[in-house]
Every structure is written in C-alpha cells, then in structure tokens.
Design an enzyme around this catalytic site. Sequence first.
Site, mmCIF file in Angstrom:
data_model
loop_
_atom_site.group_PDB
_atom_site.id
_atom_site.type_symbol
_atom_site.label_atom_id
_atom_site.label_comp_id
_atom_site.label_asym_id
_atom_site.label_seq_id
_atom_site.Cartn_x
_atom_site.Cartn_y
_atom_site.Cartn_z
ATOM 1 N N GLU A 87 -4.617 6.475 -5.254
ATOM 2 C CA GLU A 87 -3.407 5.830 -5.762
ATOM 3 C C GLU A 87 -3.229 6.096 -7.254
ATOM 4 O O GLU A 87 -2.108 6.258 -7.730
ATOM 5 C CB GLU A 87 -3.473 4.315 -5.488
ATOM 6 C CG GLU A 87 -3.323 4.005 -4.004
ATOM 7 C CD GLU A 87 -3.870 2.638 -3.612
ATOM 8 O OE1 GLU A 87 -5.109 2.516 -3.502
ATOM 9 O OE2 GLU A 87 -3.076 1.718 -3.413
ATOM 10 N N GLY A 92 -8.600 -0.762 4.361
ATOM 11 C CA GLY A 92 -9.531 -1.218 3.319
ATOM 12 C C GLY A 92 -9.750 -2.697 3.547
ATOM 13 O O GLY A 92 -9.743 -3.165 4.685
ATOM 14 N N VAL A 113 -12.638 1.547 4.769
ATOM 15 C CA VAL A 113 -13.055 1.626 6.177
ATOM 16 C C VAL A 113 -12.598 2.952 6.789
ATOM 17 O O VAL A 113 -13.369 3.649 7.453
ATOM 18 C CB VAL A 113 -12.485 0.433 6.980
ATOM 19 C CG1 VAL A 113 -12.773 0.578 8.463
ATOM 20 C CG2 VAL A 113 -13.055 -0.880 6.451
ATOM 21 N N GLY A 114 -11.360 3.333 6.544
ATOM 22 C CA GLY A 114 -10.828 4.573 7.112
ATOM 23 C C GLY A 114 -11.611 5.805 6.683
ATOM 24 O O GLY A 114 -11.783 6.744 7.452
ATOM 25 N N HIS A 136 0.831 -1.230 0.000
ATOM 26 C CA HIS A 136 0.000 0.000 0.000
ATOM 27 C C HIS A 136 0.859 1.270 0.000
ATOM 28 O O HIS A 136 0.390 2.325 0.424
ATOM 29 C CB HIS A 136 -0.906 0.105 1.248
ATOM 30 C CG HIS A 136 -1.883 -0.985 1.415
ATOM 31 N ND1 HIS A 136 -2.194 -1.506 2.647
ATOM 32 C CD2 HIS A 136 -2.646 -1.638 0.521
ATOM 33 C CE1 HIS A 136 -3.097 -2.456 2.513
ATOM 34 N NE2 HIS A 136 -3.392 -2.556 1.232
HETATM 35 P P1 ADP Z 1 -9.647 -2.622 -1.226
HETATM 36 O O1 ADP Z 1 -8.550 -3.002 -0.295
HETATM 37 O O2 ADP Z 1 -10.364 -3.788 -1.820
HETATM 38 O O3 ADP Z 1 -9.296 -1.515 -2.204
HETATM 39 P P2 ADP Z 1 -11.404 -0.636 -0.042
HETATM 40 O O4 ADP Z 1 -10.429 0.426 0.299
HETATM 41 O O5 ADP Z 1 -12.390 -0.387 -1.119
HETATM 42 O O6 ADP Z 1 -10.716 -2.022 -0.244
HETATM 43 O O7 ADP Z 1 -12.207 -0.970 1.310
HETATM 44 C C1 ADP Z 1 -13.139 -1.996 1.366
HETATM 45 C C2 ADP Z 1 -13.692 -2.045 2.786
HETATM 46 O O8 ADP Z 1 -14.265 -0.777 3.101
HETATM 47 C C3 ADP Z 1 -14.796 -3.071 2.965
HETATM 48 O O9 ADP Z 1 -14.625 -3.778 4.176
HETATM 49 C C4 ADP Z 1 -16.039 -2.226 3.065
HETATM 50 O O10 ADP Z 1 -17.014 -2.804 3.870
HETATM 51 C C5 ADP Z 1 -15.511 -0.974 3.708
HETATM 52 N N1 ADP Z 1 -16.434 0.132 3.471
HETATM 53 C C6 ADP Z 1 -16.717 0.736 2.320
HETATM 54 N N2 ADP Z 1 -17.694 1.663 2.511
HETATM 55 C C7 ADP Z 1 -18.016 1.624 3.819
HETATM 56 C C8 ADP Z 1 -18.940 2.319 4.655
HETATM 57 N N3 ADP Z 1 -19.741 3.249 4.149
HETATM 58 N N4 ADP Z 1 -18.968 2.011 5.974
HETATM 59 C C9 ADP Z 1 -18.166 1.063 6.474
HETATM 60 N N5 ADP Z 1 -17.279 0.374 5.743
HETATM 61 C C10 ADP Z 1 -17.202 0.645 4.440
#
Ligand code: ADP
Length: 399
Positions: free
Chosen positions: A385, A209, A333-334, A179
Amino acid sequence: MMLIMAINAGSSSLKWQIYDMPSEKRIAKGMIDRLGKQDAIFKADYGDGEKFERQEPITSKEKAATLILTRLKSLHIVQRLEDIKGVGHRVVSGGEVFDKSTVITSDVLLQIKNLSELAPLHNNIEAYYVSVFAQLLPHSQQVAVFDTSFFSSLKPVNYLYPIDTKYYDQYGVRKYGAHGTSHRYVTQRTAEILQQPLEKTNLITLHLGNGASVSAIAHGKAIDTSMGFTPLAGLMMGTRSGDVDPSIIPYIMEKDHLQNISEMISILNKKSGLLGVSGVSNDKRDIDDAADNGDKRAQLAQEMFVNRIVKYVGSYLALLDELPDALVFTAGVGENDQPVRQAVCDQLQHLGVKIDAAKNQAKGQELLISTPDSAIKVFVVPTNEELMIARDTYDLAQK
Ligand code: ADP
C-alpha cells in the site's frame, strides 16, 4: 533526487516509508508505536539492513512527526529535508467526494474532516497529520490517497443496501468499501505479471489480514467488495464479525442487559471474528497452534474463516461475466497461510481450480501457485500500500 514519504497514521501508531522516485527504491521505513505514551517505541529500518529502535516518551502527534524528521537527518537517511517533495497520506474515507488520490488544498482538507462521520477513528487524525507535515515540510506537496476511492466504480446495484433509498439520499448510507489501496495495488501488479492490459484484467482479489475483504474486479475496476458502510461487514476477520443478521443486535443487548448500542458495536468490532469464535486470539497463528493442540473452538474458527471466504468468492465468480483471469491472495494471512489458500482452492475444485501443493508453500513472495491446467490462475501477490501511496504522490507532485 526526489523523495516521497508515505504516511499511514492511526490513533496510537504512525507508520512511514520513504521512497526514491521514480526508481521506487524504498530507502527507509519505520513506525512509532504506543504513540501518546511515555513508553512509546520509535523504530526505523534503513540503509543496508540497518535498524534503529528506542523506547521514549512521544506524547503528542506533533512530537511524533517532528521526531521522525529529526531522525531522518540524524540517522543520515535523508541529507536535506527539502528533498522530500511529496508526502502521501493514507486517508480512510473519501466518501463519494473523492474517486481518486488528490493534492490536498485547504478545501480538500476541510472535506476530509467533514467526512470524518464515515470514519470517526481515522479521518480527523489523518487530517491533523496533513497540517503538521505541511508545516514541517513547507517545500512538499501533501497528497491524500483514499482507501475508498478504488470502489468508486461500483454501481448502485452493488453499493446500495435494500432499504428505503431515502437513507442513501439523505444520509449517504451505502457500501464504501475498505482496503482499496491494497486491492488496487494487487490488481495492477497482477495485470503486469499476466502481461496484459489492466482494462482486460478480471480478478477476484482477497486481502486477508487482521481486517479482511474480497473484491470482484472486471476490466481492471472494482465492481463489488465485501466491506460495507464500515469495515465491519463481509468476511470473518481477526476481531470483527463480518456479516451478521442485524436482528441479533437488539436480541443480544436484551439478553445481556447492554444499555448502550456502542457496547454492542464494540463487541462486533473487537470481540468477534477469530477471537470471538476461538476464545484464543485474533492472530491466525495462535489459532493454528491451538487447533493443532486439539482446541475445538480454534478448529471451528479456522473452518468458519475459510467458509466465509469461499462463499464470497463463489458469489463473485457468479457476478463476473466470465471466469476471472486469477484469484489473488494478499496481506498477512493471504501471503503466508498455506492451509487457508489450500482450503479455499480445494473447495473450488469442481470449478476446475487446482493449486500445486509444493508451490503453495510460498510465504510472502510473489508466485503463481495454481497448476498449468487450472481453470483459473491463483497467485500470491504481497501487497504494498505504501508504494501505491508513493506512486500517486509522485505523479501528483510532478504535476
Ligand atoms: P493488518 O490488517 O493488521 O495489516 P496483516 O496483513 O499484517 O494485518 O495480517 C495479520 C494477520 O496475518 C494475523 O492474523 C497473522 O496471524 C497473519 N499472519 C502473519 N504471518 C503469518 C504466517 N506466517 N502464517 C499464518 N498467518 C500469518
């Protein structure tokens, strides 16, 4: 017009974005999902909120790349393919060879392939697309942007494992991180928001994420990160365990009569983390729904997820020479999960960290969420990114 394409290739997906540089205006983004299958999906977002989506057979990587370029023209996203002057490729492992993004020559391409031992699911695929796009867009410069290079500033004390150093000397066993492009983007962006030089910026960045990692940043550079030799280490993630005692590996294998170590590694990579603990899902939103409905394992998964973040942040607070300027939350998530941010910051209250519950309602938007009297500022900074890839590619293609 100077167009730059950012490519993020996986084993069954291909994501792309096109930027007009140097204005950094994104003019289109899209992806191919289920690549290799008869029912692959091609998606593009472009223009003034226009969308294109079609299910169709896209059975090879070469077809996928050709189709993207054909559609760029037929959807009038790009007038002339010659305007695409650079293609930036996300490359998962740069090992110790690449400490920054680089123009891809035949030598560089060979090195990327040679590093595939460190990223078996990625580097070879990425290298393949480099060749394909170089052929299809002969006027463009191909650039590699490595996930690991932001961590080339780590010192041996932080990147070495406490095992016989011959394993590092002979086989390159060390922490490489992951990352990096995301941590680098939010680091630069936070310095800009703080209106201070990058070299004076100290942060703890939290990329949360599906995969998740925390980094300690001193003077704009990474000094430590939670990912390890592979992206299995560190925090609890969607399906990955993060740190575990390696002795549980032979123990579980014996108890469960597993013959093959790769089965066990696959359990740690694909069936652990939020999914393993909750038994519900790897998606944080599903876990939250189940927890709200009283599911005890989902509640435990929520708590463990936060607990691992807090422990890493705590150790990086201790590792930095002074309190950082900010904690920065990013990725799915962040950026979106208020309760996770609240819970992490609540645990740091005794260090003077305070967040404003109303501001913390922010979702996917750049915002300071700490109170004015917080000892450390807390930001949400959506990651980008692809923009980072486009910037590096533009800079190198200019030269
Ligand atoms: P990746 O690593 O696949 O790029 P992302 O950065 O898209 O992942 O993050 C995916 C995670 O973010 C999942 O666990 C999803 O549930 C969480 N997420 C996305 N939107 C929300 C939200 N509104 N509230 C809580 N969690 C979320």
